[in-house]
Design a protein around this motif. Structure first.
Motif, PDB file in Angstrom:
ATOM      1  N   ILE A  37     -36.302  -8.821  18.537  1.00  0.00           N
ATOM      2  CA  ILE A  37     -37.218  -8.753  17.387  1.00  0.00           C
ATOM      3  C   ILE A  37     -36.722  -7.671  16.434  1.00  0.00           C
ATOM      4  CG2 ILE A  37     -39.617  -8.471  16.636  1.00  0.00           C
ATOM      5  CD1 ILE A  37     -40.423  -9.224  19.530  1.00  0.00           C
ATOM      6  N   GLY A  40     -32.180  -5.294  12.111  1.00  0.00           N
ATOM      7  CA  GLY A  40     -31.523  -4.114  11.560  1.00  0.00           C
ATOM      8  C   GLY A  40     -30.256  -3.876  12.372  1.00  0.00           C
ATOM      9  N   GLY A  42     -30.002  -2.011  14.897  1.00  0.00           N
ATOM     10  CA  GLY A  42     -30.375  -2.013  16.313  1.00  0.00           C
ATOM     11  C   GLY A  42     -30.401  -3.434  16.872  1.00  0.00           C
ATOM     12  N   GLU A  64     -36.467 -12.001  12.309  1.00  0.00           N
ATOM     13  CA  GLU A  64     -36.454 -11.013  11.223  1.00  0.00           C
ATOM     14  C   GLU A  64     -37.476 -11.435  10.165  1.00  0.00           C
ATOM     15  OE1 GLU A  64     -35.145  -7.870  10.481  1.00  0.00           O
ATOM     16  OE2 GLU A  64     -36.498  -8.225   8.800  1.00  0.00           O
ATOM     17  N   ASP A  66     -37.954  -9.859   7.296  1.00  0.00           N
ATOM     18  CA  ASP A  66     -37.589  -9.491   5.927  1.00  0.00           C
ATOM     19  C   ASP A  66     -36.095  -9.752   5.739  1.00  0.00           C
ATOM     20  OD1 ASP A  66     -37.716  -8.385   3.449  1.00  0.00           O
ATOM     21  OD2 ASP A  66     -38.797  -6.577   4.041  1.00  0.00           O
ATOM     22  N   GLY A  70     -32.418  -4.480   7.644  1.00  0.00           N
ATOM     23  CA  GLY A  70     -33.558  -3.560   7.759  1.00  0.00           C
ATOM     24  C   GLY A  70     -33.377  -2.344   6.875  1.00  0.00           C
ATOM     25  N   SER A  87     -26.981   5.606   4.674  1.00  0.00           N
ATOM     26  CA  SER A  87     -25.816   5.549   3.788  1.00  0.00           C
ATOM     27  C   SER A  87     -24.530   6.091   4.383  1.00  0.00           C
ATOM     28  CB  SER A  87     -26.122   6.246   2.462  1.00  0.00           C
ATOM     29  OG  SER A  87     -26.559   7.543   2.704  1.00  0.00           O
ATOM     30  N   GLY A 269     -38.798 -14.979  10.360  1.00  0.00           N
ATOM     31  CA  GLY A 269     -40.246 -15.029  10.547  1.00  0.00           C
ATOM     32  C   GLY A 269     -40.756 -13.735  11.140  1.00  0.00           C
ATOM     33  N   VAL A 271     -42.815 -11.783  13.970  1.00  0.00           N
ATOM     34  CA  VAL A 271     -43.382 -11.871  15.322  1.00  0.00           C
ATOM     35  C   VAL A 271     -44.742 -11.192  15.298  1.00  0.00           C
ATOM     36  CG1 VAL A 271     -43.127 -11.077  17.702  1.00  0.00           C
ATOM     37  CG2 VAL A 271     -41.144 -11.966  16.453  1.00  0.00           C
ATOM     38  N   ALA A 311     -36.588  -4.413  18.603  1.00  0.00           N
ATOM     39  CA  ALA A 311     -35.639  -3.588  17.832  1.00  0.00           C
ATOM     40  C   ALA A 311     -36.238  -3.228  16.482  1.00  0.00           C
ATOM     41  CB  ALA A 311     -34.320  -4.332  17.671  1.00  0.00           C
ATOM     42  N   LEU A 318     -44.887  -0.872  10.398  1.00  0.00           N
ATOM     43  CA  LEU A 318     -43.504  -1.354  10.421  1.00  0.00           C
ATOM     44  C   LEU A 318     -43.378  -2.618  11.267  1.00  0.00           C
ATOM     45  CD1 LEU A 318     -41.882   2.165  10.649  1.00  0.00           C
ATOM     46  CD2 LEU A 318     -41.517   0.552   8.800  1.00  0.00           C
ATOM     47  N   TYR A 434     -38.048   7.408   8.790  1.00  0.00           N
ATOM     48  CA  TYR A 434     -37.690   7.905  10.135  1.00  0.00           C
ATOM     49  C   TYR A 434     -38.947   8.559  10.703  1.00  0.00           C
ATOM     50  CZ  TYR A 434     -35.763  10.229   6.040  1.00  0.00           C
ATOM     51  OH  TYR A 434     -35.554  10.610   4.744  1.00  0.00           O
ATOM     52  N   ALA A 464     -30.710   7.339  13.484  1.00  0.00           N
ATOM     53  CA  ALA A 464     -29.444   7.179  12.754  1.00  0.00           C
ATOM     54  C   ALA A 464     -28.853   5.837  13.175  1.00  0.00           C
ATOM     55  CB  ALA A 464     -28.465   8.312  13.089  1.00  0.00           C
ATOM     56  N   MET A 465     -27.958   5.306  12.342  1.00  0.00           N
ATOM     57  CA  MET A 465     -27.350   4.015  12.668  1.00  0.00           C
ATOM     58  C   MET A 465     -26.723   4.034  14.053  1.00  0.00           C
ATOM     59  SD  MET A 465     -25.293   3.239   9.180  1.00  0.00           S
ATOM     60  CE  MET A 465     -25.688   4.416   7.908  1.00  0.00           C
TER      61      MET A 465
HETATM   62  C1  FAD Z   1     -33.570   6.554   3.033  1.00  0.00           C
HETATM   63  C2  FAD Z   1     -32.873   6.553   4.360  1.00  0.00           C
HETATM   64  C3  FAD Z   1     -31.678   7.238   4.521  1.00  0.00           C
HETATM   65  C4  FAD Z   1     -31.015   7.218   5.741  1.00  0.00           C
HETATM   66  N1  FAD Z   1     -29.792   7.810   5.843  1.00  0.00           N
HETATM   67  C5  FAD Z   1     -29.057   7.614   6.954  1.00  0.00           C
HETATM   68  C6  FAD Z   1     -27.686   8.000   6.994  1.00  0.00           C
HETATM   69  O1  FAD Z   1     -27.126   8.467   5.998  1.00  0.00           O
HETATM   70  N2  FAD Z   1     -26.997   7.795   8.151  1.00  0.00           N
HETATM   71  C7  FAD Z   1     -27.581   7.222   9.267  1.00  0.00           C
HETATM   72  O2  FAD Z   1     -26.902   7.053  10.290  1.00  0.00           O
HETATM   73  N3  FAD Z   1     -28.881   6.834   9.239  1.00  0.00           N
HETATM   74  C8  FAD Z   1     -29.624   6.990   8.117  1.00  0.00           C
HETATM   75  N4  FAD Z   1     -30.899   6.543   8.060  1.00  0.00           N
HETATM   76  C9  FAD Z   1     -31.521   6.023   9.287  1.00  0.00           C
HETATM   77  C10 FAD Z   1     -31.029   4.615   9.606  1.00  0.00           C
HETATM   78  O3  FAD Z   1     -31.056   3.823   8.453  1.00  0.00           O
HETATM   79  C11 FAD Z   1     -31.923   4.012  10.686  1.00  0.00           C
HETATM   80  O4  FAD Z   1     -31.960   4.871  11.805  1.00  0.00           O
HETATM   81  C12 FAD Z   1     -31.409   2.672  11.180  1.00  0.00           C
HETATM   82  O5  FAD Z   1     -31.052   1.847  10.099  1.00  0.00           O
HETATM   83  C13 FAD Z   1     -32.516   2.017  12.011  1.00  0.00           C
HETATM   84  O6  FAD Z   1     -32.092   0.718  12.356  1.00  0.00           O
HETATM   85  P1  FAD Z   1     -32.987  -0.195  13.298  1.00  0.00           P
HETATM   86  O7  FAD Z   1     -32.309  -1.498  13.429  1.00  0.00           O
HETATM   87  O8  FAD Z   1     -33.285   0.534  14.542  1.00  0.00           O
HETATM   88  O9  FAD Z   1     -34.369  -0.365  12.528  1.00  0.00           O
HETATM   89  P2  FAD Z   1     -34.630  -1.188  11.128  1.00  0.00           P
HETATM   90  O10 FAD Z   1     -33.447  -1.089  10.248  1.00  0.00           O
HETATM   91  O11 FAD Z   1     -35.927  -0.660  10.654  1.00  0.00           O
HETATM   92  O12 FAD Z   1     -34.757  -2.669  11.620  1.00  0.00           O
HETATM   93  C14 FAD Z   1     -35.961  -3.227  12.101  1.00  0.00           C
HETATM   94  C15 FAD Z   1     -36.055  -4.643  11.543  1.00  0.00           C
HETATM   95  O13 FAD Z   1     -37.145  -5.300  12.199  1.00  0.00           O
HETATM   96  C16 FAD Z   1     -37.820  -6.104  11.253  1.00  0.00           C
HETATM   97  N5  FAD Z   1     -39.178  -6.310  11.769  1.00  0.00           N
HETATM   98  C17 FAD Z   1     -40.150  -5.377  11.898  1.00  0.00           C
HETATM   99  N6  FAD Z   1     -41.242  -5.929  12.449  1.00  0.00           N
HETATM  100  C18 FAD Z   1     -40.963  -7.237  12.663  1.00  0.00           C
HETATM  101  C19 FAD Z   1     -41.715  -8.324  13.205  1.00  0.00           C
HETATM  102  N7  FAD Z   1     -42.963  -8.162  13.634  1.00  0.00           N
HETATM  103  N8  FAD Z   1     -41.129  -9.547  13.259  1.00  0.00           N
HETATM  104  C20 FAD Z   1     -39.836  -9.721  12.827  1.00  0.00           C
HETATM  105  N9  FAD Z   1     -39.076  -8.716  12.299  1.00  0.00           N
HETATM  106  C21 FAD Z   1     -39.644  -7.492  12.241  1.00  0.00           C
HETATM  107  C22 FAD Z   1     -37.783  -5.275   9.975  1.00  0.00           C
HETATM  108  O14 FAD Z   1     -37.971  -6.083   8.827  1.00  0.00           O
HETATM  109  C23 FAD Z   1     -36.377  -4.672  10.046  1.00  0.00           C
HETATM  110  O15 FAD Z   1     -35.429  -5.458   9.388  1.00  0.00           O
HETATM  111  C24 FAD Z   1     -31.593   6.538   6.848  1.00  0.00           C
HETATM  112  C25 FAD Z   1     -32.789   5.850   6.691  1.00  0.00           C
HETATM  113  C26 FAD Z   1     -33.416   5.838   5.455  1.00  0.00           C
HETATM  114  C27 FAD Z   1     -34.668   5.029   5.287  1.00  0.00           C
END
Ligand code: FAD
Length: 503
Positions: A37, A40, A42, A64, A66, A70, A87, A269, A271, A311, A318, A434, A464-465
């Protein structure tokens, strides 16, 4: 005689009972279907690692709601695209490096801009074009604090790097705490329970250095001051290293690339629910599955899975997902997320806002800020598009650039007019970016149920990524080992020593 036959009856009853339990507890070997789920970094890297681990026959759905990517997203401005979320990537982030290489993408190096640190009245630190002058300024103002910070972060990074070795050797961890402990022992765990301010004071850094240099780094990277936990604080300081990079074309390309490479099916879609279900296969046999409820453009849907990977942050704003009928209930209310507004402005910066009265030379392209009530921004920096285009001579001469501003709230027109002499385009992206860190940190579990795993638990140590990618590999390994009962690959102690001799 009577006693022994009664005993026999009891024993056979027990046996039957345990056989019945065994029948209802049957898992599918191998598992057929996995749901992830969130797409991003993750979720998409989890799909990629799950495919590697479980093999080509397993069906993987990635939900997903959106955009794929993510919090890795770009914003379009006058035909160019700029990183609006995550970034920059550290040169030692090995998963991100490997993804870029394996997916045939390219790295780009964001331009090395001159940096200043502004406290609302004046610049407490201003970088020069001359290396030697910078060294003299650093030592004059902060003694050996910069050098010590470099060594402090190096030491943490050294321990951090151990995770790649553990994961190469197939080891996994059932909690974020055990993962951190395996990397850096009690030292890493204690960093979760104290602020970066306390951690650095304990290590002998001066208060002036912390206020002038460390606070601005925390504000630009995590939108918070030095009250954040020591571990995320150290990750944030690693972000001041040289050699930071990004992905040409946009970091989100890694997510779409991983999704494609994983051969997972994307379900566009939302979840809404997860519920445990029992399904009979043949008489007396029942398998345990999870039913995922979701909504797409075509209406609501239900699907069954053996393993579920969450994820996305489980936060009402969120990833709002209901866990139905679990006993004990699955705890989904994580702590709050910090709002960060990214505003992109194409315009000419107003140097007098930063105390540079006219006529003034203003060479800075990145301004960080200390914790001052006078300031409504956390940082402002000139940015390049994700597909670099050479800056034209006319735009250079006119001082027109695209600036990215991080602020806690959406900037008003009046604030924009204060920051810019003139501007002609503005784009805004408002993030719940975050976790809002507040040590001692209560880290959510990774394992939420028998085969439901929560990848974003790790964000409460540091977001972080690369952290998401590490957590993704960890849940792929953990879910595999737990499914097949390979306990010897879970939560092993002393891995650093045990793997020293391994090639
Ligand atoms: C402004 C900003 C600057 C940053 N700068 C850095 C940086 O320079 N370097 C770095 O390493 N990290 C940075 N980060 C942090 C980094 O972007 C995140 O830690 C990382 O992208 C998180 O990824 P994720 O996949 O865990 O979560 P997300 O990217 O949040 O992915 C979660 C996904 O799940 C989807 N989702 C949520 N709920 C549902 C549901 N119910 N059903 C279906 N889909 C769903 C969301 O739409 C989203 O696409 C930054 C973050 C931000 C916001």
């Amino acid at each position: 005689m009577y006693v022994s036959s009664a005993l026999r009856r009891m024993l056979s009853g027990l046996l039957l009972c345990s056989l019945r339990v065994a029948a209802t507890q049957e898992l599918r070997y191998p598992p057929n279907r996995i749901a992830v789920i969130g797409a991003g970094i993750g979720g998409t890297s989890a799909a990629y690692f799950l495919r590697q681990k479980f093999g080509k026959d397993i069906h993987i759905d990635v939900f997903e709601k959106d955009n794929v990517g993510g919090r890795l997203a770009t914003i379009e401005m006058e035909g160019n695209h700029y990183e609006a979320g995550g970034s920059v990537i550290h040169p030692l982030n090995l998963h991100m490096k490997t993804f870029v290489k394996d997916l045939g993408l390219n790295a780009r190096t964001p331009s090395g801009d001159l940096l200043g640190i502004y406290n609302g009245d004046e610049f407490v630190f201003q970088e020069s074009e001359w290396f030697l002058i910078n060294i003299i300024k650093m030592i004059w103002n902060y003694g050996l604090n910069f050098l010590r910070m470099y060594m402090w972060v190096e030491d943490i990074l050294d321990k951090f790097m151990r995770i790649y070795r553990y994961q190469t050797f197939d080891y996994s961890f059932s909690t974020t705490e055990s993962l951190l402990h395996a990397m850096g022992g009690d030292d890493f765990i204690s960093k979760l329970n104290m602020t970066i301010d306390e951690a650095m004071q304990k290590s002998g850094f001066t208060q002036r250095f912390i206020d002038d240099i460390v606070v601005p780094a925390m504000r630009v990277n995590y939108g918070q001051g030095v009250k954040i936990n020591g571990f995320v604080g150290a990750v944030s300081l690693a972000g001041t290293d040289s050699g930071l990079w990004a992905v040409a074309g946009g970091n989100k390309l890694v997510c779409s690339g991983l999704l494609y490479a994983s051969k997972a099916q994307l379900i566009q879609g939302t979840v809404t629910s997860v519920q445990e279900k029992f399904r009979s296969t043949k008489p007396g046999n029942t398998v345990k599955l999870y039913e995922i409820g979701y909504v797409t453009d075509r209406g609501p849907g239900l699907d069954l899975y053996d393993i579920v990977i969450i994820a996305t942050p489980l936060n009402k704003n969120l990833g709002n997902i209901e866990f139905v009928g679990f006993e004990p209930p699955i705890e989904t209310s994580s702590g709050p997320y910090q709002q960060t507004v990214a505003t992109f402005v194409h315009g000419r910066i107003n140097a007098s806002f930063f105390g540079c009265s006219k006529p003034c030379q203003f060479p800075l392209s990145e301004i960080l800020t200390t914790d001052s009530p006078k300031l409504f921004i956390r940082s402002i920096s000139a940015v390049s598009p994700v597909n670099p285009v050479p800056e034209s001579d006319t735009s250079k001469a006119s001082g027109l650039r695209v600036w990215k501003i991080f602020s806690p709230d959406v900037l008003t027109d009046q604030q924009l007019r204060q920051l810019f002499e003139s501007y002609h385009a503005v784009k805004v992206r408002n993030w719940l970016a975050y976790p809002r860190y507040s040590p001692p940190e209560k880290i959510p579990p990774i394992k939420l149920h028998r085969a439901i795993y929560y990848l974003n638990s790790i964000e409460w140590a540091a977001s972080a990524m690369e952290m998401s990618a590490i957590a993704a590999k960890n849940v792929a390994l953990l879910s595999y080992h737990q499914w097949y009962g390979k306990d010897e690959h879970i939560d092993q102690e002393d891995l650093a020593d045990r793997l020293k001799s391994e090639l």
